[in-house]
Motif scaffolding. Structure first.
Motif, PDB file in Angstrom:
ATOM      1  N   MET A   1       0.775  -0.931  -0.208  1.00 41.84           N
ATOM      2  CA  MET A   1       0.237  -0.102  -0.021  1.00 41.84           C
ATOM      3  C   MET A   1       0.789   0.799   0.212  1.00 41.84           C
ATOM      4  N   LEU A   2       0.878   2.286  -0.758  1.00 41.00           N
ATOM      5  CA  LEU A   2       1.115   3.381  -0.837  1.00 41.00           C
ATOM      6  C   LEU A   2       0.241   4.341  -0.624  1.00 41.00           C
ATOM      7  N   THR A   3       0.195   5.744  -0.032  1.00 41.49           N
ATOM      8  CA  THR A   3      -0.524   6.624   0.596  1.00 41.49           C
ATOM      9  C   THR A   3       0.184   7.892   0.093  1.00 41.49           C
ATOM     10  N   ALA A   4      -0.746   8.590   0.343  1.00 41.80           N
ATOM     11  CA  ALA A   4      -0.664  10.431   0.300  1.00 41.80           C
ATOM     12  C   ALA A   4      -1.350  10.812   0.428  1.00 41.80           C
ATOM     13  N   GLN A   5      -1.362  12.421   0.716  1.00 40.12           N
ATOM     14  CA  GLN A   5      -2.090  13.046   1.303  1.00 40.12           C
ATOM     15  C   GLN A   5      -3.493  13.515   0.311  1.00 40.12           C
ATOM     16  N   SER A   6      -2.124  14.097  -0.564  1.00 40.50           N
ATOM     17  CA  SER A   6      -2.978  15.120  -1.091  1.00 40.50           C
ATOM     18  C   SER A   6      -2.000  14.936  -3.329  1.00 40.50           C
ATOM     19  N   ASN A   7      -0.567  14.730  -3.450  1.00 40.18           N
ATOM     20  CA  ASN A   7       0.064  14.965  -4.164  1.00 40.18           C
ATOM     21  C   ASN A   7      -0.074  13.473  -4.884  1.00 40.18           C
ATOM     22  N   ALA A   8      -1.098  13.611  -6.014  1.00 42.67           N
ATOM     23  CA  ALA A   8      -1.646  12.566  -6.455  1.00 42.67           C
ATOM     24  C   ALA A   8      -0.604  12.141  -8.428  1.00 42.67           C
ATOM     25  N   ASP A   9       0.169  13.528  -8.761  1.00 42.31           N
ATOM     26  CA  ASP A   9       1.497  13.138  -9.365  1.00 42.31           C
ATOM     27  C   ASP A   9       2.783  12.035  -8.923  1.00 42.31           C
ATOM     28  N   SER A  29     -10.541  14.847  -4.004  1.00 42.69           N
ATOM     29  CA  SER A  29     -11.138  14.910  -4.726  1.00 42.69           C
ATOM     30  C   SER A  29      -9.475  14.790  -5.746  1.00 42.69           C
ATOM     31  N   LYS A  30      -8.835  13.559  -5.518  1.00 46.12           N
ATOM     32  CA  LYS A  30      -7.961  13.947  -6.339  1.00 46.12           C
ATOM     33  C   LYS A  30      -7.715  12.161  -7.171  1.00 46.12           C
ATOM     34  N   TYR A  31      -8.912  11.925  -6.114  1.00 50.89           N
ATOM     35  CA  TYR A  31      -9.472  10.286  -6.289  1.00 50.89           C
ATOM     36  C   TYR A  31      -9.489   9.936  -7.797  1.00 50.89           C
ATOM     37  N   GLN A  32     -10.166  10.289  -8.593  1.00 53.42           N
ATOM     38  CA  GLN A  32     -11.012  10.019 -10.140  1.00 53.42           C
ATOM     39  C   GLN A  32      -9.512  10.126 -11.160  1.00 53.42           C
ATOM     40  N   TYR A  33      -8.505  11.364 -10.905  1.00 52.54           N
ATOM     41  CA  TYR A  33      -7.435  11.569 -11.363  1.00 52.54           C
ATOM     42  C   TYR A  33      -6.456  10.458 -11.271  1.00 52.54           C
ATOM     43  N   ILE A  34      -6.142  10.025 -10.080  1.00 57.68           N
ATOM     44  CA  ILE A  34      -5.371   8.607  -9.850  1.00 57.68           C
ATOM     45  C   ILE A  34      -5.984   7.498 -10.231  1.00 57.68           C
ATOM     46  N   LYS A  35      -6.953   7.062 -10.204  1.00 57.29           N
ATOM     47  CA  LYS A  35      -7.791   6.370 -10.584  1.00 57.29           C
ATOM     48  C   LYS A  35      -7.318   5.855 -12.256  1.00 57.29           C
ATOM     49  N   GLN A  36      -8.425   7.303 -12.811  1.00 58.54           N
ATOM     50  CA  GLN A  36      -7.681   6.828 -14.797  1.00 58.54           C
ATOM     51  C   GLN A  36      -6.761   7.259 -15.201  1.00 58.54           C
ATOM     52  N   LYS A  44      -4.936  -1.084  -7.168  1.00 60.48           N
ATOM     53  CA  LYS A  44      -6.788  -0.746  -6.400  1.00 60.48           C
ATOM     54  C   LYS A  44      -6.095   0.581  -6.313  1.00 60.48           C
ATOM     55  N   VAL A  45      -7.024   1.632  -6.877  1.00 59.40           N
ATOM     56  CA  VAL A  45      -6.828   3.122  -6.049  1.00 59.40           C
ATOM     57  C   VAL A  45      -8.020   3.213  -4.876  1.00 59.40           C
ATOM     58  N   LEU A  46      -7.609   3.892  -3.786  1.00 63.80           N
ATOM     59  CA  LEU A  46      -9.729   4.115  -2.993  1.00 63.80           C
ATOM     60  C   LEU A  46      -8.378   5.459  -2.284  1.00 63.80           C
ATOM     61  N   SER A  47      -9.146   6.342  -1.619  1.00 63.49           N
ATOM     62  CA  SER A  47      -9.186   7.536  -1.426  1.00 63.49           C
ATOM     63  C   SER A  47      -9.891   7.245   0.361  1.00 63.49           C
ATOM     64  N   GLY A  48      -8.986   8.870   1.122  1.00 66.68           N
ATOM     65  CA  GLY A  48      -9.663   9.118   2.260  1.00 66.68           C
ATOM     66  C   GLY A  48      -9.195   8.118   2.917  1.00 66.68           C
ATOM     67  N   ILE A  49      -8.858   8.825   4.456  1.00 70.88           N
ATOM     68  CA  ILE A  49      -8.841   7.958   5.953  1.00 70.88           C
ATOM     69  C   ILE A  49      -9.294   6.576   6.100  1.00 70.88           C
ATOM     70  N   GLU A  50      -9.963   6.881   6.318  1.00 72.05           N
ATOM     71  CA  GLU A  50     -11.315   5.393   6.302  1.00 72.05           C
ATOM     72  C   GLU A  50     -10.225   4.096   5.114  1.00 72.05           C
ATOM     73  N   ALA A  51     -10.303   4.316   4.673  1.00 75.71           N
ATOM     74  CA  ALA A  51      -9.118   3.314   3.420  1.00 75.71           C
ATOM     75  C   ALA A  51      -8.098   3.157   3.595  1.00 75.71           C
ATOM     76  N   ILE A  52      -7.423   4.786   4.198  1.00 74.04           N
ATOM     77  CA  ILE A  52      -5.971   3.366   4.728  1.00 74.04           C
ATOM     78  C   ILE A  52      -6.754   2.846   6.172  1.00 74.04           C
ATOM     79  N   ILE A  53      -7.547   3.311   7.291  1.00 69.51           N
ATOM     80  CA  ILE A  53      -7.620   2.213   8.278  1.00 69.51           C
ATOM     81  C   ILE A  53      -7.934   0.851   8.386  1.00 69.51           C
ATOM     82  N   ASP A  54      -8.820   0.683   7.185  1.00 75.51           N
ATOM     83  CA  ASP A  54      -9.638  -0.266   6.719  1.00 75.51           C
ATOM     84  C   ASP A  54      -8.690  -1.137   6.307  1.00 75.51           C
TER      85      ASP A  54
END
Length: 135
Positions: A1-9, A29-36, A44-54
Motif C-alpha cells: 500500500m502506498l498513501t498520499a495526502q494530495s500529491n497525486a502525481d 478530489s484527487k481520486y478520479q485523476y489517480i484512478k484514471q 486498486k485506488v481508494l481515497s480517504g483516511i477510512e480507506a487507510i484504516i481499513d
C-alpha cells in the motif's frame, strides 16, 4: 500500500514503479485523476483516511510502516495496533502527540513498536542502553 495526502502525481509515479496492491489518497478530489492514471495497472485506488484504516487492519497484513507526516498518522497507527499489527514507526509525531496512549495500546495488544527512522532508533537505543524493542 502506498498513501498520499494530495500529491497525486507522485502517488501515480510510485504506484507504477512499485505496483502496490493499493494506492490511497486522502484528498477525495484527487481520486478520479489517480484512478484514471492507473486504470491499466493492477493497483486498486481508494481515497480517504477510512480507506487507510481499513487497509492497515486487514487480516493479511502483519506489520504496518507508519510514516505519515504529523498528526495524520495517529489514527491509522492506533487502528493497526488494536488490530494486532506490529508497527514499524517512522513518524515521531505519533509518539510526541500520544506516546503514552500508543505504547499502552501496544503493550495491551501484544504489538511491537519498532523504530525504523535513524532518529527514533538512536533515542530508543539510548533509553534502553542498547538494541531496543518494545513488545
Amino acid at each position: 500500500m502506498l498513501t498520499a495526502q494530495s500529491n497525486a502525481d507522485l502517488l501515480i509515479q510510485q504506484s507504477l514503479e512499485f505496483s502496490p496492491a493499493y494506492a490511497i489518497v486522502c484528498d477525495h478530489s484527487k481520486y478520479q485523476y489517480i484512478k484514471q492514471a492507473l486504470v491499466n495497472s493492477d493497483v486498486k485506488v481508494l481515497s480517504g483516511i477510512e480507506a487507510i484504516i481499513d487497509t492497515v487492519t486487514d487480516p493479511g497484513i502483519d506489520m504496518v510502516l507508519t510514516a505519515m507526516v504529523g498528526f495524520a498518522g495517529l489514527e491509522p497507527t492506533i487502528a493497526a495496533i488494536k488490530a494486532g499489527k506490529d508497527i514499524a514507526l517512522a513518524n515521531k509525531e505519533t509518539l510526541v502527540v500520544a506516546g503514552e496512549l500508543v505504547t499502552g495500546l501496544a503493550k495491551k495488544h501484544g504489538v511491537k513498536l519498532l523504530p525504523v527512522d535513524s532518529e527514533h532508533s538512536a533515542i530508543f537505543q539510548c533509553l534502553a542502553g542498547g538494541g531496543w524493542q518494545y513488545g
